[in-house]
Every structure is written in structure tokens, then in C-alpha cells.
Design a protein around this motif. Structure first.
Motif: not given
Length: 876
Positions: A626-635, A771-784, A786-791
């Protein structure tokens, strides 16, 4: 009267006919003896247990326990009469011959199933096991992910494009869909892709130029080895894992208090990737690292949110504890097994073969784990060959010597690590291994006749008694403490002379305490002639240098009570006790209800890390892909169950998973298999014909371009401006202004300087407050997890990246760098900026537009545009 007799006669005829058909069906079904677990229990579980099982007993009838079946319900006596199906109410009900017809709703029993029950009852209704314990139907599944790995060979039709087994699988699928692979990417694109993908940073212009000029056939393979050897690799790939395990450095909930000592787990993960720690070992250490000296690794267990403010209401307090344990249970299952066991917290899983009992069996493994800090026992890493043994550990120490016949052992302490009274949680003396089972025996154990004595005992008689020295129990609560500060001795006399060859001791094998640790000591054996002979001492060990640092990695204690299954997940409605165990559809740990706490976690860890576990290697291989191609063989990377998606390349997943195991669970070997393939080295250019068939590039007819994550964007900006501080490890930097309120209010910093210019993975990660600046780029908040970040693509991303104080400051610094490296000539400044950011020259149009921008608005404004360019933000 005649009408009644006619109806009865007709009913009798129909009944006889039905019985004849039933009998014939039974004869066709099976001639062998009926087995309760194999044949009967699955029928009862499917058709009866919902209304007459552990959670509901309609008409006071329970059918999952032999004692209750024989007792019967409110409307009749025993539900079955062993030896006589004709007299058994249950048989009448399920066959439709009684006053009630069961089950009242849903699928009725088939004729063959009814006959199976009838034959079982007629044969005596044999019910193996305790009569007063409930039974659970064995789970089976034909779901692909729960089956053993399938031996797979790469297809190869001789196509010259196929350079590796990975390519062979990809090509086979492309041919199947009428597609063809793309040409190879140019060298500039390839090295940028490799660096961003593997290190989260761009290559320098000099590195690109050297690679482009290298005509050796192994030039690319050499670059692959360089990135795998870079310490930046561990920093990049550790972030992917920290997402999966919901790592953050605050507790969440309303107070969201900081965890200043959670960072050692982050550093452990970085080191594990850089060292290419075998993945099976990586699993075991995160679940039970306290048993092997990797105390920071169990930060995995308590990396999630924790409600520190307890409720005065007993029900809410119990539910808070249940939520803590559920978090540990769910994360373990999703991270390592890709299974959503949390769905079984209140009832049997609706889609996957996971019982509610399974959920609580897994939870029982963690029943002795609590949030909190404990002493950080730093592992004794490889050092120079000085001939010395590792320094003493507060967990466990083994002293080996030549076999000697002895009647007692004595442990004499001359100094402890903090000057306090010496403490031992157990003193063991072991016989040499031997016999048919190659076993060894602790002859100092009290139950084997060992008699303890000492120089003096701790004054507190409630615990730390002398008897704890050899009672076989571990942990601070079962330890002996001497009465004198810094020194003392303890002795165990054997029931009879014994040949021993090792002594094992520890201060607290559960990892709760590291004070009072003997660091200067000697061990002696009492010989038959009454003389003492020294067999081991601390002088053969490296010096003890631990300063008593603490790590947020959980605390461990033996559970006071067994775990119970909870009716609908309600802690105020406990049901039967459940022993710690694995998923029943895949095996068992074979542990008792009162199994030692550490043993529970070790057993589960080894079961997960076993090559025979069908899920473990598949799940991790898919994450790496997944991290090499953006999505896993299983998504659906953390759901390999029925609700997950099937693999796009099933055979490739099987082959890679088996290779992963065969190659020693090496993650770097897995990278090599992927990175050296022509599949990975393809151009990213779109082709209309292929996009019409596979718009998402899931079949990999090209390399799918994707945007960098927040961490890589920020780190790249800092590298371009010459600001990036590559200091590794230790406490992180904060993106928020300091405050000490009980309820933390995290206000973002307005000014940034060198302390904030380390890589973003070292940022103190606050839960629920990215983070107030780069957190907007779909970084998880640690609440649960996160096996796959959104884009996402949002206006706030563009505004943050263009207008933030951070970007403005860094643009000024980039301008300063350009003036220093290119002088005052605008054209030279533009070309140097393009080389640094995009590792290429600006074309004529770009050069002209850039010079005009500099002339109109100044060099810093041009630098801001460079830092906001799409070409900088995407993996090519």
C-alpha cells in the motif's frame, strides 16, 4: 366421530410417510456414528442457541449445557431422554410432531438434521465434557484470508518486460484485461520517486546527477541499497506504523494530558525498521517486550486514548475499564491480523467467524495491562567485544556455571542501584537439562522442598516476606526485601543435594519496578563438605548505567478475577468466565483461566507471529504494498474479513506472503522484491485506453502518482531551505504553546525556530489536535487507528501552505540560500531553486515567468511559489 377418526388416520398416514422419508434421508446422509461436537452441536448452535443459549432462555430452557438440557424447562421435564428419541420433547418439537414447532422463526431443521439429532438421542445422547459448562459450536470458514497460504509459482510466458516474479503476476493480470505496462520512468523521476517513497525527502541535485550519469547495470539496485541503509528510512516507515497503532503523546478525552515519556516507543519503532528487525520478533516485542528487555516496545499496548478522569458511578467506571481493554484488543487484532474483532464485543460477529466469546478471550490476554509508566529498562545493545556479559537487568538475569553438586545457594549483595534495601522477586537454582524430554528443574522452589533464609527481612510483614523468595511467583508484590540498606544476603537450602548449573534471579520480572536492584553481588553454592564455592558474580558483567528513566509503556499485574463474557457488552451483566485465548476459528492458546499475566501476552504474540497463522504475513505484505503504490492489493488494509474487499492480485499476495516468511520476516527484503520490479519502475504517465479500463491504476499498468503526506511535505520544505535538523530520537518538539491547565488547551505556536526544525515524526503528537498547518493534509489525530490516510483537496490546505507564518519564514530562508549559492543573478537563482525543488532546470517559459515574479514581488515571493508547487508535493 367418523370425521375425527378419518382425520387422525390421515395424520397418522402422513406422519408415517414423513418418517419413512426422514429415515431414507438419514440413511443417505451418513451411516457412521453421530459425534456430538462434529454433528450435533453445529445444528443446535444454528437453530436453538439464540433463544435457548447463554444469553436467552425462553421458557427457562437452556440447550448449550448438558445439566440444563436434562433439567428441562417450564413446560416439560427433560428436553431429551437419553436412549429414547420418541420420549424426548426436543425431538418432537424440531420434527414438527409436538405441540410446539421449533425454531418458531427462521430456517427449520432439514430432515437430515432432525434424523441426526434423533440418532444421537437414541444412541444415548453422549455429551463429552463437564455437565455444568456451556459448549460453543466450532467455527469454520471458507473465507479466503482464513485459509492456509497457498503455494504459488509466478506465471512467466517469457515476456521480456518481466524482470522479477512480481512483474510476472502483474503482467498476467494485465493480459487478462487487455492492458499493457508503461515504459520505464526516466532516471530523474525514478530517483525522486524512490527517495520520496522510502525516505520522505527529495534527493539532492547532486544525487540525481550522479545517478543519471551512472551507466552501470546495477546503478538502480545500488540506489535501492543506499535508501534502505539510510537512517531516514526508519523515520519514514515508522510513521506508517504509528498511524496503524493510533500512537499519540497525550491521553485524549476532556483533559488530554500530555505523556512526556511516550516517545521511547516511537524511537523503538524507528530503530526496528532501520535495523530490519524480523517482523515476527517485532510483533512479540510489542505485545510482551517486558519479557525480553525491550520495555519501550509495549508502548504499543497503551498508545491509544485513555480516560483519566474516573466516574463515581460504578457502572461508568467499569465501562471505562472495558473501553481501555477493548482498545488494546481491537488494535492488536486490526494491526496484526486485519480482523475487526470489536464487532463481537456485544454479540457474535455478523459477518466473520468470530464469537463474542472470542472477543473476551482476547481481552483476557490484556486483563492485567494498565495505562501508566514504568522503569525504562534500556536494552543492552551490541557493544565492543569486551568479554563481559550484559549489565544486570531488573527483569531477569541468568548466571550459568559448570555443574556442581550443592545443598544450598546463597545470593550476597554488596550494593544496589539506588542504595536502598536489596530486593529479589525470586531466586531459582536449576538442574542441568536432561532426560527424555530434555527438561530442567528449579530445585530452590518451595514446593520442591526449598527452605529460604536471609540476613534479615523487611519490616513490613504484609508483603515482601522471606517466603516470597522461592514461592514461584513474580512481581513486586511477591518479592523479598532485605532489612539493611544497600547490602544483605538471601539463601535457599535444598531438600536434598542437587547438581545445578545455573541460578536465575530478578528484581521484578513483571517490569513494574527497577529500584533496589543488586548491581554488586556474588553467588555461592554450599558443597557437601560444608564449604561455600563462588559460582558467579557481577564483576563479569558490564557496569549498570541505567538512571531510572520512565517510559509510558503500560504496567502489568496478575488479574484479580477471571475475565467474563458480558451480555451485550454490559459490564454489569457478566456471564461465564472466559480463559485468555486466540480466535477460535484459527486455533487456541491452551491457557487456563488463571494463567500468569505475562504468559498470556507471550502466548498470543507467538500465535500471531507463527508462520502457520494465515493472516499475519498477508496483512503486513499488503501494508507494505500500500505504501509503495498508494493502495494495497486489498484496499481495506485492516479488514481481511467478509466486509473487506478481495485482493486484486490474489496469487501475488500469496506468493509475497510466503516469501516474506521464507526470507526471515525481513521487511527490507520485501521492499527489494517490490522496488527492483519493472512494475515499480514504470512511468506514471496516463494512457487513455488503459484509463478507460482501470481508471484507478489498480492493475498497475502505470505507476500511480500520489500526494505526499503532511510529514513529508513539511520535511521537504525544511530540507530545501537548508533548515532541516536531522537529530534523531529523544523527546520531541512541540507545535503548541506551553500551558499547564488541568484541561489542556493546545494553542498553536506563532513563531518557529531551530527547535521546531527537526523531522515531523519527532513532533510531540497531541491527540485530537493535529498540527495547525500541516494537519490539514489528512494527518490522523490519534483518536483511533488509521490504516489508510485519506487524500482530500481543500482550500485550507492551499491557504496554510501559502500564508502560514511557517511558510513565509521558510521562503525567506530559501531566498537567503539562493543568494548564497547563486549570487544576485535572478536567472541563476531561478535555476538553482528548480534544481533544489524539482531536480531539473526551468524551461524557457518557467524561467521568464519566474524572473518576472522576482522583479515584481521579490525573491521571497518567488520562493513561496516554489514551496507551493504541485510538482514538489507529489510522488512522481
Amino acid at each position: 366421530m367418523r370425521r375425527t377418526l378419518l382425520l387422525l388416520s390421515t395424520a397418522f398416514t402422513i406422519t408415517c410417510a414423513a418418517r419413512t422419508l426422514t429415515s431414507r434421508a438419514a440413511e443417505a446422509t451418513a451411516a457412521a456414528a453421530v459425534d456430538f461436537h462434529r454433528d450435533v452441536l453445529p445444528i443446535l448452535a444454528r437453530a436453538c442457541f439464540d433463544c435457548h443459549g447463554p444469553d436467552a432462555q425462553e421458557s427457562a430452557l437452556r440447550l448449550d449445557m448438558q445439566k440444563a438440557v436434562l433439567a428441562g424447562g417450564e413446560l416439560f421435564g427433560a428436553a431429551i431422554v437419553p436412549g429414547s428419541a420418541e420420549e424426548s420433547p426436543l425431538v418432537r418439537f424440531i420434527s414438527g410432531e409436538g405441540e410446539l414447532e421449533m425454531p418458531p422463526t427462521g430456517a427449520k431443521l432439514t430432515a437430515a438434521e432432525v434424523e441426526t439429532i434423533r440418532r444421537w438421542v437414541d444412541a444415548g445422547a453422549h455429551w463429552p465434557g463437564p455437565a455444568d459448562e456451556p459448549v460453543t459450536a466450532p467455527l469454520t470458514s471458507n473465507h479466503w484470508s482464513l485459509q492456509p497460504l497457498v503455494p504459488t509459482s509466478p506465471p512467466n510466458d517469457g515476456d521480456p518486460w518481466i524482470a522479477t516474479p512480481v512483474d510476472a503476476f502483474i503482467m498476467a493480470k494485465l493480459r487478462e484485461k487487455g492492458l499493457t505496462p508503461s515504459p520505464a520512468a526516466d532516471r530523474r523521476t525514478l530517483i525522486r520517486r524512490l527517495y520520496f517513497d522510502m525516505l520522505g525527502l527529495p534527493p539532492t541535485p547532486e544525487q540525481v546527477a550522479a545517478f543519471s550519469a551512472d551507466e552501470r547495470p546495477d546503478a538502480y539496485a545500488n540506489i535501492v541499497e543506499q535508501v534502505l541503509a539510510s537512517p531516514r528510512y526508519g523515520e519514514r516507515w515508522a510513521q506508517h506504523w504509528l498511524d496503524v497503532v493510533r500512537f499519540a503523546e497525550s491521553s485524549g478525552f476532556e483533559t488530554n494530558g500530555p505523556r512526556p515519556n511516550a516517545w521511547p516507543y516511537r524511537d523503538y519503532v524507528i530503530a526496528a525498521f532501520n535495523d530490519d528487525k524480523p517482523y515476527d520478533q517485532f510483533i512479540v516485542e510489542q505485545l510482551a517486550g517486558d519479557a525480553s528487555g525491550e520495555s519501550a516496545a509495549t508502548g504499543f499496548l497503551v498508545a491509544g486514548a485513555w480516560d483519566q478522569v474516573k466516574s463515581p458511578d460504578v457502572g461508568l467506571t467499569l465501562m471505562q475499564r472495558q473501553d481501555e481493554l477493548a482498545d488494546m484488543t481491537n488494535t492488536t487484532a486490526t494491526a496484526f491480523l486485519g480482523m475487526t474483532v470489536g464487532c463481537a464485543r456485544c454479540h457474535n460477529h455478523k459477518f466473520d467467524p468470530i464469537l463474542q466469546k472470542d472477543f473476551y478471550a482476547l481481552q483476557a490476554v490484556f486483563a492485567g495491562v494498565n495505562h501508566g509508566e514504568r522503569p525504562w529498562i534500556k536494552p543492552d545493545r551490541e557493544q565492543a567485544n569486551d568479554g563481559l556479559r550484559p549489565a544486570v537487568s531488573s527483569l531477569e538475569n541468568e548466571e550459568r556455571f559448570d555443574p556442581i553438586e550443592a545443598t544450598a545457594v546463597r545470593f550476597t549483595v554488596a550494593a544496589t542501584n539506588n542504595g536502598s534495601e536489596p530486593c529479589l522477586d525470586e531466586l531459582e537454582a536449576w538442574t542441568p537439562a536432561g532426560g527424555d524430554d530434555n527438561s530442567s528443574r528449579n530445585v530452590a522452589l518451595a514446593e520442591h522442598g526449598g527452605q529460604p533464609s536471609s540476613s534479615g527481612n523487611y519490616a513490613d510483614t504484609s508483603k515482601h516476606r522471606l517466603a516470597n523468595l522461592n514461592d514461584g511467583k513474580y512481581g513486586n508484590d511477591w518479592s523479598w526485601i532485605a532489612e539493611t540498606h544497600g547490602h544483605g544476603w538471601a539463601q535457599v537450602d535444598f531438600a536434598a543435594p542437587q547438581v545445578i548449573d545455573r541460578v536465575v534471579w530478578g528484581r521484578d520480572r513483571l517490569g513494574g519496578y527497577a529500584d533496589r536492584l543488586p548491581v554488586d553481588y556474588r553467588i555461592e553454592a554450599l558443597q557437601r563438605d560444608g564449604s561455600w564455592r563462588e559460582v558467579a558474580n557481577s564483576k563479569t558483567r558490564r557496569p549498570y548505567n541505567n538512571q531510572g528513566a520512565m517510559v509510558y509503556a503500560g504496567t502489568f499485574s496478575q488479574p484479580a478475577e477471571p475475565t467474563r463474557r458480558l451480555f451485550r457488552g454490559d459490564p454489569l451483566s457478566p456471564k461465564e468466565p472466559v480463559a485468555p485465548d486466540a480466535l477460535s476459528a484459527l486455533g487456541t492458546l491452551g491457557l487456563s483461566l488463571d494463567a500468569p499475566e505475562q504468559e498470556r501476552r507471550l502466548a498470543l504474540a507467538r500465535w500471531i507471529a507463527s508462520p502457520q497463522n494465515p493472516l499475519t504475513s498477508r496483512v503486513m505484505v499488503n501494508r507494505i504494498w500500500q505504501h509503495h503504490f498508494g493502495v494495497g492489493l486489498i484496499d481495506t488494509p485492516s479488514d481481511f474479513g467478509a466486509n473487506g474487499t478481495p485482493p486484486t492480485h490474489a496469487e501475488l499476495l500469496e506468493w509475497l506472503s510466503q516469501e516474506f516468511i521464507n526470507r526471515g520476516w525481513s521487511i527490507k527484503e520485501l521492499h527489494r522484491l517490490i522496488l527492483l520490479s519493472n512494475t515499480y519502475q514504470q512511468s506514471n504517465q496516463s494512457r487513455e485506453q488503459c484509463a478507460a479500463v482501470d481508471a484507478g491504476s489498480r492493475l498497475l499498468w502505470r505507476y500511480p502518482p500520489r500526494r505526499l503526506e503532511s510529514e513529508a511535505i513539511r520535511d521537504t520544505v525544511l530540507q530545501l531551505t537548508g533548515s532541516l535538523d536531522l537529530t534523531m530520537g529523544g523527546p520531541g518538539w512541540s507545535a503548541f504553546a506551553a500551558n499547564e491547565n488541568y484541561v489542556r488547551v493546545y494553542e498553536p505556536k506563532m513563531e518557529f525556530g531551530p527547535p521546531e526544525w527537526r523531522r515531523m515524526i519527532y513532533m510531540h503528537r497531541v491527540r485530537m489536535r493535529p498540527d495547525a498547518i500541516f494537519g490539514a493534509f489528512d494527518s490522523p489525530d490519534g483518536g483511533q487507528v488509521c490504516p489508510k490516510r485519506g487524500t482530500s483537496i481543500t482550500a485550507i490546505q492551499a491557504l496554510n501552505l501559502f500564508n502560514s507564518r511557517f511558510t513565509i519564514d521558510q521562503a525567506e530562508r530559501l531566498a537567503t540560500r539562493l543568494r548564497a549559492e547563486a549570487g544576485d543573478d535572478a536567472a541563476a537563482q531561478v535555476q538553482r531553486a528548480f534544481q533544489l525543488a524539482f531536480t531539473r532546470d526551468a524551461d524557457e517559459l518557467e524561467l521568464a515567468a519566474s524572473q518576472q515574479l522576482i522583479a515584481s514581488h521579490g525573491l521571497p515571493a518567488f520562493c513561496r511559489s516554489i514551496l507551493n508547487a504541485n510538482e514538489l508535493l507529489f510522488i512522481p
